[in-house]
Write a protein that holds these residues in place. Sequence first.
Motif, PDB file in Angstrom:
ATOM      1  N   THR A   1       0.818  -1.223   0.000  1.00 21.01           N
ATOM      2  CA  THR A   1       0.000   0.000   0.000  1.00 21.01           C
ATOM      3  C   THR A   1       0.846   1.266   0.000  1.00 21.01           C
ATOM      4  O   THR A   1       0.591   2.208  -0.758  1.00 21.01           O
ATOM      5  CB  THR A   1      -0.944   0.020   1.228  1.00 21.01           C
ATOM      6  N   GLY A   2       1.871   1.275   0.831  1.00 19.21           N
ATOM      7  CA  GLY A   2       2.693   2.488   0.925  1.00 19.21           C
ATOM      8  C   GLY A   2       4.045   2.405   0.242  1.00 19.21           C
ATOM      9  O   GLY A   2       4.765   3.416   0.175  1.00 19.21           O
ATOM     10  N   ARG A   3       4.413   1.242  -0.272  1.00 19.26           N
ATOM     11  CA  ARG A   3       5.758   1.086  -0.820  1.00 19.26           C
ATOM     12  C   ARG A   3       5.813   0.759  -2.317  1.00 19.26           C
ATOM     13  O   ARG A   3       6.822   1.035  -2.969  1.00 19.26           O
ATOM     14  CB  ARG A   3       6.505  -0.006  -0.036  1.00 19.26           C
ATOM     15  N   ALA A   4       4.767   0.166  -2.834  1.00 17.55           N
ATOM     16  CA  ALA A   4       4.761  -0.194  -4.263  1.00 17.55           C
ATOM     17  C   ALA A   4       4.641   1.055  -5.138  1.00 17.55           C
ATOM     18  O   ALA A   4       3.998   2.036  -4.758  1.00 17.55           O
ATOM     19  CB  ALA A   4       3.617  -1.152  -4.557  1.00 17.55           C
ATOM     20  N   SER A   5       5.253   1.008  -6.312  1.00 23.02           N
ATOM     21  CA  SER A   5       5.141   2.140  -7.246  1.00 23.02           C
ATOM     22  C   SER A   5       4.164   1.818  -8.366  1.00 23.02           C
ATOM     23  O   SER A   5       3.608   2.719  -8.993  1.00 23.02           O
ATOM     24  CB  SER A   5       6.514   2.466  -7.847  1.00 23.02           C
ATOM     25  N   SER A   6       3.931   0.538  -8.608  1.00 22.14           N
ATOM     26  CA  SER A   6       3.032   0.102  -9.679  1.00 22.14           C
ATOM     27  C   SER A   6       1.585   0.005  -9.200  1.00 22.14           C
ATOM     28  O   SER A   6       1.291  -0.638  -8.186  1.00 22.14           O
ATOM     29  CB  SER A   6       3.481  -1.263 -10.219  1.00 22.14           C
ATOM     30  N   ALA A   7       0.688   0.629  -9.938  1.00 20.03           N
ATOM     31  CA  ALA A   7      -0.742   0.560  -9.604  1.00 20.03           C
ATOM     32  C   ALA A   7      -1.239  -0.879  -9.723  1.00 20.03           C
ATOM     33  O   ALA A   7      -2.130  -1.303  -8.975  1.00 20.03           O
ATOM     34  CB  ALA A   7      -1.535   1.471 -10.534  1.00 20.03           C
ATOM     35  N   LYS A   8      -0.658  -1.633 -10.655  1.00 16.06           N
ATOM     36  CA  LYS A   8      -1.069  -3.026 -10.849  1.00 16.06           C
ATOM     37  C   LYS A   8      -0.652  -3.889  -9.657  1.00 16.06           C
ATOM     38  O   LYS A   8      -1.374  -4.803  -9.259  1.00 16.06           O
ATOM     39  CB  LYS A   8      -0.481  -3.572 -12.141  1.00 16.06           C
ATOM     40  N   VAL A   9       0.494  -3.583  -9.101  1.00 13.85           N
ATOM     41  CA  VAL A   9       0.957  -4.321  -7.923  1.00 13.85           C
ATOM     42  C   VAL A   9       0.064  -3.992  -6.733  1.00 13.85           C
ATOM     43  O   VAL A   9      -0.334  -4.872  -5.965  1.00 13.85           O
ATOM     44  CB  VAL A   9       2.433  -3.990  -7.607  1.00 13.85           C
TER      45      VAL A   9
ATOM     46  N   ALA B   1      10.193   0.739  -7.402  1.00 18.22           N
ATOM     47  CA  ALA B   1      10.328  -0.366  -8.351  1.00 18.22           C
ATOM     48  C   ALA B   1      11.018  -1.575  -7.729  1.00 18.22           C
ATOM     49  O   ALA B   1      10.699  -2.728  -8.058  1.00 18.22           O
ATOM     50  CB  ALA B   1      11.108   0.105  -9.588  1.00 18.22           C
ATOM     51  N   ASP B   2      11.963  -1.313  -6.820  1.00 18.15           N
ATOM     52  CA  ASP B   2      12.650  -2.418  -6.148  1.00 18.15           C
ATOM     53  C   ASP B   2      11.652  -3.237  -5.318  1.00 18.15           C
ATOM     54  O   ASP B   2      11.723  -4.470  -5.289  1.00 18.15           O
ATOM     55  CB  ASP B   2      13.755  -1.886  -5.228  1.00 18.15           C
ATOM     56  N   PHE B   3      10.752  -2.510  -4.652  1.00 13.02           N
ATOM     57  CA  PHE B   3       9.736  -3.206  -3.860  1.00 13.02           C
ATOM     58  C   PHE B   3       8.848  -4.039  -4.781  1.00 13.02           C
ATOM     59  O   PHE B   3       8.539  -5.201  -4.479  1.00 13.02           O
ATOM     60  CB  PHE B   3       8.858  -2.219  -3.084  1.00 13.02           C
ATOM     61  N   ASP B   4       8.425  -3.465  -5.890  1.00 15.42           N
ATOM     62  CA  ASP B   4       7.544  -4.175  -6.819  1.00 15.42           C
ATOM     63  C   ASP B   4       8.148  -5.505  -7.250  1.00 15.42           C
ATOM     64  O   ASP B   4       7.485  -6.546  -7.216  1.00 15.42           O
ATOM     65  CB  ASP B   4       7.275  -3.325  -8.074  1.00 15.42           C
ATOM     66  N   THR B   5       9.415  -5.453  -7.658  1.00 14.33           N
ATOM     67  CA  THR B   5      10.091  -6.669  -8.125  1.00 14.33           C
ATOM     68  C   THR B   5      10.226  -7.690  -7.007  1.00 14.33           C
ATOM     69  O   THR B   5       9.954  -8.883  -7.201  1.00 14.33           O
ATOM     70  CB  THR B   5      11.490  -6.323  -8.669  1.00 14.33           C
ATOM     71  N   MET B   6      10.614  -7.210  -5.824  1.00 17.21           N
ATOM     72  CA  MET B   6      10.794  -8.110  -4.684  1.00 17.21           C
ATOM     73  C   MET B   6       9.451  -8.711  -4.244  1.00 17.21           C
ATOM     74  O   MET B   6       9.352  -9.914  -3.977  1.00 17.21           O
ATOM     75  CB  MET B   6      11.438  -7.355  -3.518  1.00 17.21           C
ATOM     76  N   PHE B   7       8.443  -7.862  -4.206  1.00 18.42           N
ATOM     77  CA  PHE B   7       7.115  -8.315  -3.796  1.00 18.42           C
ATOM     78  C   PHE B   7       6.592  -9.395  -4.736  1.00 18.42           C
ATOM     79  O   PHE B   7       6.127 -10.451  -4.304  1.00 18.42           O
ATOM     80  CB  PHE B   7       6.143  -7.125  -3.776  1.00 18.42           C
ATOM     81  N   LEU B   8       6.667  -9.143  -6.031  1.00 19.62           N
ATOM     82  CA  LEU B   8       6.159 -10.103  -7.013  1.00 19.62           C
ATOM     83  C   LEU B   8       6.933 -11.415  -6.968  1.00 19.62           C
ATOM     84  O   LEU B   8       6.345 -12.500  -7.026  1.00 19.62           O
ATOM     85  CB  LEU B   8       6.219  -9.499  -8.418  1.00 19.62           C
ATOM     86  N   THR B   9       8.244 -11.315  -6.855  1.00 20.59           N
ATOM     87  CA  THR B   9       9.092 -12.511  -6.812  1.00 20.59           C
ATOM     88  C   THR B   9       8.761 -13.365  -5.589  1.00 20.59           C
ATOM     89  O   THR B   9       8.618 -14.592  -5.679  1.00 20.59           O
ATOM     90  CB  THR B   9      10.576 -12.124  -6.799  1.00 20.59           C
ATOM     91  N   MET B  10       8.633 -12.685  -4.440  1.00 18.44           N
ATOM     92  CA  MET B  10       8.336 -13.399  -3.202  1.00 18.44           C
ATOM     93  C   MET B  10       6.919 -13.963  -3.203  1.00 18.44           C
ATOM     94  O   MET B  10       6.684 -15.096  -2.763  1.00 18.44           O
ATOM     95  CB  MET B  10       8.540 -12.466  -2.003  1.00 18.44           C
ATOM     96  N   MET B  11       5.980 -13.179  -3.727  1.00 15.71           N
ATOM     97  CA  MET B  11       4.589 -13.623  -3.700  1.00 15.71           C
ATOM     98  C   MET B  11       4.350 -14.794  -4.648  1.00 15.71           C
ATOM     99  O   MET B  11       3.492 -15.647  -4.381  1.00 15.71           O
ATOM    100  CB  MET B  11       3.647 -12.467  -4.028  1.00 15.71           C
ATOM    101  N   ILE B  12       5.103 -14.850  -5.727  1.00 21.07           N
ATOM    102  CA  ILE B  12       4.987 -15.996  -6.630  1.00 21.07           C
ATOM    103  C   ILE B  12       5.368 -17.283  -5.887  1.00 21.07           C
ATOM    104  O   ILE B  12       4.660 -18.295  -5.955  1.00 21.07           O
ATOM    105  CB  ILE B  12       5.875 -15.816  -7.880  1.00 21.07           C
ATOM    106  N   GLU B  13       6.487 -17.228  -5.165  1.00 19.96           N
ATOM    107  CA  GLU B  13       6.920 -18.394  -4.398  1.00 19.96           C
ATOM    108  C   GLU B  13       5.910 -18.725  -3.299  1.00 19.96           C
ATOM    109  O   GLU B  13       5.627 -19.895  -3.023  1.00 19.96           O
ATOM    110  CB  GLU B  13       8.309 -18.145  -3.793  1.00 19.96           C
ATOM    111  N   HIS B  14       5.388 -17.665  -2.693  1.00 20.60           N
ATOM    112  CA  HIS B  14       4.406 -17.838  -1.626  1.00 20.60           C
ATOM    113  C   HIS B  14       3.148 -18.523  -2.161  1.00 20.60           C
ATOM    114  O   HIS B  14       2.623 -19.465  -1.551  1.00 20.60           O
ATOM    115  CB  HIS B  14       4.059 -16.462  -1.047  1.00 20.60           C
ATOM    116  N   HIS B  15       2.679 -18.052  -3.311  1.00 17.93           N
ATOM    117  CA  HIS B  15       1.498 -18.643  -3.931  1.00 17.93           C
ATOM    118  C   HIS B  15       1.743 -20.097  -4.340  1.00 17.93           C
ATOM    119  O   HIS B  15       0.858 -20.954  -4.196  1.00 17.93           O
ATOM    120  CB  HIS B  15       1.099 -17.833  -5.176  1.00 17.93           C
ATOM    121  N   LYS B  16       2.919 -20.376  -4.853  1.00 15.00           N
ATOM    122  CA  LYS B  16       3.239 -21.751  -5.247  1.00 15.00           C
ATOM    123  C   LYS B  16       3.129 -22.684  -4.038  1.00 15.00           C
ATOM    124  O   LYS B  16       2.645 -23.820  -4.149  1.00 15.00           O
ATOM    125  CB  LYS B  16       4.641 -21.830  -5.847  1.00 15.00           C
ATOM    126  N   GLY B  17       3.588 -22.192  -2.894  1.00 12.88           N
ATOM    127  CA  GLY B  17       3.497 -22.977  -1.671  1.00 12.88           C
ATOM    128  C   GLY B  17       2.048 -23.228  -1.278  1.00 12.88           C
ATOM    129  O   GLY B  17       1.673 -24.332  -0.886  1.00 12.88           O
TER     130      GLY B  17
END
Length: 213
Positions: free
Chosen positions: A82-90, A155-171
Amino acid sequence: MRNTRMSMVRRAGLTATAVAAALVLTACGGSSDSGSGGHDGHASASSSASSGAAAHNAQDVAFAQGMIPHHQQALEMAKLATGRASSAKVKDLASRIEKAQDPEIRTMSGWLKSWGRSVPSAMPGMPGMDHSAHSGMSGMMDSKDMAKLAKASGADFDTMFLTMMIEHHKGAVEMAGTEKAKGSYGPATSMADGIVTAQTAEITEMNKLLGKG
Protein backbone atom coordinates in the motif's frame (compact mmCIF):
# COMPACT_ATOMS: atom_id res chain seq x y z
CA MET A 1 -94.59 -52.98 15.59
CA ARG A 2 -93.97 -49.66 14.09
CA ASN A 3 -92.47 -48.37 17.34
CA THR A 4 -90.22 -51.42 17.58
CA ARG A 5 -88.98 -50.90 14.03
CA MET A 6 -88.22 -47.23 14.76
CA SER A 7 -86.34 -48.23 17.89
CA MET A 8 -84.19 -50.67 15.93
CA VAL A 9 -83.42 -48.05 13.31
CA ARG A 10 -82.46 -45.57 16.03
CA ARG A 11 -80.16 -48.11 17.72
CA ALA A 12 -78.52 -48.96 14.42
CA GLY A 13 -77.90 -45.27 13.79
CA LEU A 14 -76.36 -44.79 17.22
CA THR A 15 -74.12 -47.82 16.70
CA ALA A 16 -72.92 -46.48 13.36
CA THR A 17 -72.18 -43.12 14.97
CA ALA A 18 -70.18 -44.78 17.75
CA VAL A 19 -68.17 -46.81 15.24
CA ALA A 20 -67.46 -43.69 13.20
CA ALA A 21 -66.36 -41.83 16.33
CA ALA A 22 -64.06 -44.69 17.27
CA LEU A 23 -62.50 -44.62 13.81
CA VAL A 24 -61.92 -40.87 14.06
CA LEU A 25 -60.26 -41.26 17.45
CA THR A 26 -58.07 -44.05 16.14
CA ALA A 27 -57.09 -41.92 13.15
CA CYS A 28 -56.26 -38.99 15.43
CA GLY A 29 -54.20 -41.25 17.62
CA GLY A 30 -52.33 -42.51 14.56
CA SER A 31 -51.80 -38.96 13.38
CA SER A 32 -50.40 -38.02 16.77
CA ASP A 33 -48.03 -40.99 16.73
CA SER A 34 -47.06 -40.15 13.18
CA GLY A 35 -46.42 -36.55 14.15
CA SER A 36 -44.29 -37.67 17.04
CA GLY A 37 -42.39 -39.93 14.71
CA GLY A 38 -41.98 -36.98 12.39
CA HIS A 39 -40.33 -34.94 15.11
CA ASP A 40 -38.02 -37.83 15.93
CA GLY A 41 -37.15 -38.07 12.25
CA HIS A 42 -36.43 -34.34 12.11
CA ALA A 43 -34.20 -34.64 15.16
CA SER A 44 -32.37 -37.55 13.57
CA ALA A 45 -31.89 -35.57 10.36
CA SER A 46 -30.57 -32.61 12.33
CA SER A 47 -28.23 -34.86 14.27
CA SER A 48 -27.03 -36.46 11.07
CA ALA A 49 -26.47 -33.08 9.44
CA SER A 50 -24.57 -31.89 12.50
CA SER A 51 -22.30 -34.94 12.55
CA GLY A 52 -21.81 -34.58 8.81
CA ALA A 53 -20.74 -30.96 9.19
CA ALA A 54 -18.17 -32.00 11.77
CA ALA A 55 -16.77 -34.87 9.69
CA HIS A 56 -13.10 -34.10 9.13
CA ASN A 57 -9.74 -35.82 9.26
CA ALA A 58 -6.19 -34.99 10.33
CA GLN A 59 -5.41 -33.54 6.90
CA ASP A 60 -8.24 -31.02 7.22
CA VAL A 61 -6.84 -29.89 10.57
CA ALA A 62 -3.31 -29.66 9.17
CA PHE A 63 -4.58 -27.67 6.18
CA ALA A 64 -6.33 -25.08 8.33
CA GLN A 65 -3.53 -24.81 10.88
CA GLY A 66 -0.93 -24.43 8.13
CA MET A 67 -2.87 -22.19 5.75
CA ILE A 68 -3.81 -19.65 8.43
CA PRO A 69 -0.22 -18.47 9.12
CA HIS A 70 0.53 -18.83 5.41
CA HIS A 71 -2.32 -16.46 4.57
CA GLN A 72 -1.35 -14.16 7.45
CA GLN A 73 2.10 -13.66 5.97
CA ALA A 74 0.58 -12.94 2.55
CA LEU A 75 -1.60 -10.27 4.19
CA GLU A 76 1.43 -8.65 5.81
CA MET A 77 3.20 -8.55 2.46
CA ALA A 78 0.09 -7.12 0.79
CA LYS A 79 -0.25 -4.38 3.43
CA LEU A 80 3.35 -3.31 2.79
CA ALA A 81 2.47 -2.76 -0.87
CA THR A 82 0.00 0.00 0.00
CA GLY A 83 2.69 2.49 0.93
CA ARG A 84 5.76 1.09 -0.82
CA ALA A 85 4.76 -0.19 -4.26
CA SER A 86 5.14 2.14 -7.25
CA SER A 87 3.03 0.10 -9.68
CA ALA A 88 -0.74 0.56 -9.60
CA LYS A 89 -1.07 -3.03 -10.85
CA VAL A 90 0.96 -4.32 -7.92
CA LYS A 91 -1.16 -2.31 -5.49
CA ASP A 92 -4.34 -3.65 -7.10
CA LEU A 93 -3.06 -7.22 -6.85
CA ALA A 94 -2.13 -6.70 -3.20
CA SER A 95 -5.62 -5.36 -2.48
CA ARG A 96 -7.24 -8.40 -4.10
CA ILE A 97 -5.03 -10.74 -2.09
CA GLU A 98 -6.17 -9.06 1.14
CA LYS A 99 -9.85 -9.25 0.21
CA ALA A 100 -9.61 -12.93 -0.68
CA GLN A 101 -7.42 -14.27 2.10
CA ASP A 102 -8.60 -12.35 5.17
CA PRO A 103 -12.10 -13.94 5.09
CA GLU A 104 -10.53 -17.36 4.52
CA ILE A 105 -8.47 -16.95 7.70
CA ARG A 106 -11.65 -16.25 9.68
CA THR A 107 -13.41 -19.23 8.09
CA MET A 108 -10.58 -21.65 8.83
CA SER A 109 -10.30 -20.33 12.41
CA GLY A 110 -13.99 -21.12 12.84
CA TRP A 111 -13.47 -24.68 11.62
CA LEU A 112 -10.66 -25.28 14.08
CA LYS A 113 -12.68 -23.89 16.99
CA SER A 114 -15.65 -26.11 16.10
CA TRP A 115 -13.30 -29.11 15.98
CA GLY A 116 -11.78 -28.26 19.35
CA ARG A 117 -8.35 -27.71 17.81
CA SER A 118 -5.88 -24.89 18.41
CA VAL A 119 -5.99 -21.84 16.17
CA PRO A 120 -2.69 -20.20 15.16
CA SER A 121 -2.94 -16.84 16.89
CA ALA A 122 0.31 -14.99 16.15
CA MET A 123 -0.53 -12.46 13.48
CA PRO A 124 2.29 -11.35 11.18
CA GLY A 125 3.43 -7.86 12.02
CA MET A 126 2.85 -8.26 15.74
CA PRO A 127 5.84 -7.52 17.99
CA GLY A 128 7.88 -10.64 18.49
CA MET A 129 6.43 -12.43 15.48
CA ASP A 130 9.02 -14.93 14.30
CA HIS A 131 8.57 -15.70 10.61
CA SER A 132 11.33 -18.27 10.87
CA ALA A 133 8.98 -20.41 12.97
CA HIS A 134 7.05 -21.16 9.78
CA SER A 135 9.88 -20.84 7.25
CA GLY A 136 9.91 -24.60 6.72
CA MET A 137 6.38 -24.41 5.35
CA SER A 138 6.13 -24.42 1.58
CA GLY A 139 6.45 -20.92 0.13
CA MET A 140 6.88 -19.13 3.47
CA MET A 141 9.40 -16.30 3.78
CA ASP A 142 11.73 -16.12 6.76
CA SER A 143 12.31 -13.07 8.96
CA LYS A 144 15.24 -11.84 6.83
CA ASP A 145 13.14 -11.94 3.66
CA MET A 146 10.35 -10.00 5.34
CA ALA A 147 12.80 -7.44 6.72
CA LYS A 148 14.22 -6.83 3.24
CA LEU A 149 10.76 -6.37 1.79
CA ALA A 150 9.81 -3.94 4.55
CA LYS A 151 12.86 -1.77 3.75
CA ALA A 152 12.35 -1.74 -0.02
CA SER A 153 10.29 0.82 -1.93
CA GLY A 154 9.36 1.87 -5.45
CA ALA A 155 10.33 -0.37 -8.35
CA ASP A 156 12.65 -2.42 -6.15
CA PHE A 157 9.74 -3.21 -3.86
CA ASP A 158 7.54 -4.18 -6.82
CA THR A 159 10.09 -6.67 -8.13
CA MET A 160 10.79 -8.11 -4.68
CA PHE A 161 7.12 -8.31 -3.80
CA LEU A 162 6.16 -10.10 -7.01
CA THR A 163 9.09 -12.51 -6.81
CA MET A 164 8.34 -13.40 -3.20
CA MET A 165 4.59 -13.62 -3.70
CA ILE A 166 4.99 -16.00 -6.63
CA GLU A 167 6.92 -18.39 -4.40
CA HIS A 168 4.41 -17.84 -1.63
CA HIS A 169 1.50 -18.64 -3.93
CA LYS A 170 3.24 -21.75 -5.25
CA GLY A 171 3.50 -22.98 -1.67
CA ALA A 172 -0.20 -22.31 -1.05
CA VAL A 173 -1.16 -24.14 -4.24
CA GLU A 174 0.92 -27.12 -3.15
CA MET A 175 -0.71 -27.17 0.29
CA ALA A 176 -4.16 -26.82 -1.23
CA GLY A 177 -3.45 -29.64 -3.65
CA THR A 178 -2.66 -31.93 -0.73
CA GLU A 179 -5.93 -30.95 0.94
CA LYS A 180 -7.89 -31.68 -2.24
CA ALA A 181 -6.32 -35.12 -2.47
CA LYS A 182 -6.42 -36.18 1.18
CA GLY A 183 -8.96 -34.00 3.01
CA SER A 184 -12.46 -35.21 3.88
CA TYR A 185 -14.22 -32.03 5.05
CA GLY A 186 -16.24 -30.70 2.12
CA PRO A 187 -15.91 -26.95 2.84
CA ALA A 188 -12.13 -27.34 3.30
CA THR A 189 -11.57 -29.24 0.06
CA SER A 190 -13.81 -26.70 -1.69
CA MET A 191 -11.73 -23.81 -0.33
CA ALA A 192 -8.57 -25.63 -1.38
CA ASP A 193 -9.92 -25.94 -4.91
CA GLY A 194 -10.63 -22.21 -4.97
CA ILE A 195 -7.13 -21.42 -3.73
CA VAL A 196 -5.55 -23.54 -6.47
CA THR A 197 -7.63 -21.82 -9.16
CA ALA A 198 -7.24 -18.23 -7.91
CA GLN A 199 -3.59 -18.33 -6.94
CA THR A 200 -2.50 -20.19 -10.07
CA ALA A 201 -4.09 -17.37 -12.09
CA GLU A 202 -2.33 -14.77 -9.92
CA ILE A 203 1.02 -16.49 -10.43
CA THR A 204 0.51 -16.12 -14.19
CA GLU A 205 -0.43 -12.46 -13.68
CA MET A 206 2.63 -11.75 -11.53
CA ASN A 207 4.99 -13.42 -13.99
CA LYS A 208 3.61 -11.13 -16.69
CA LEU A 209 4.21 -8.10 -14.48
CA LEU A 210 7.80 -9.24 -14.10
CA GLY A 211 8.08 -9.59 -17.87
CA LYS A 212 8.28 -13.36 -17.71
CA GLY A 213 4.91 -14.14 -19.22
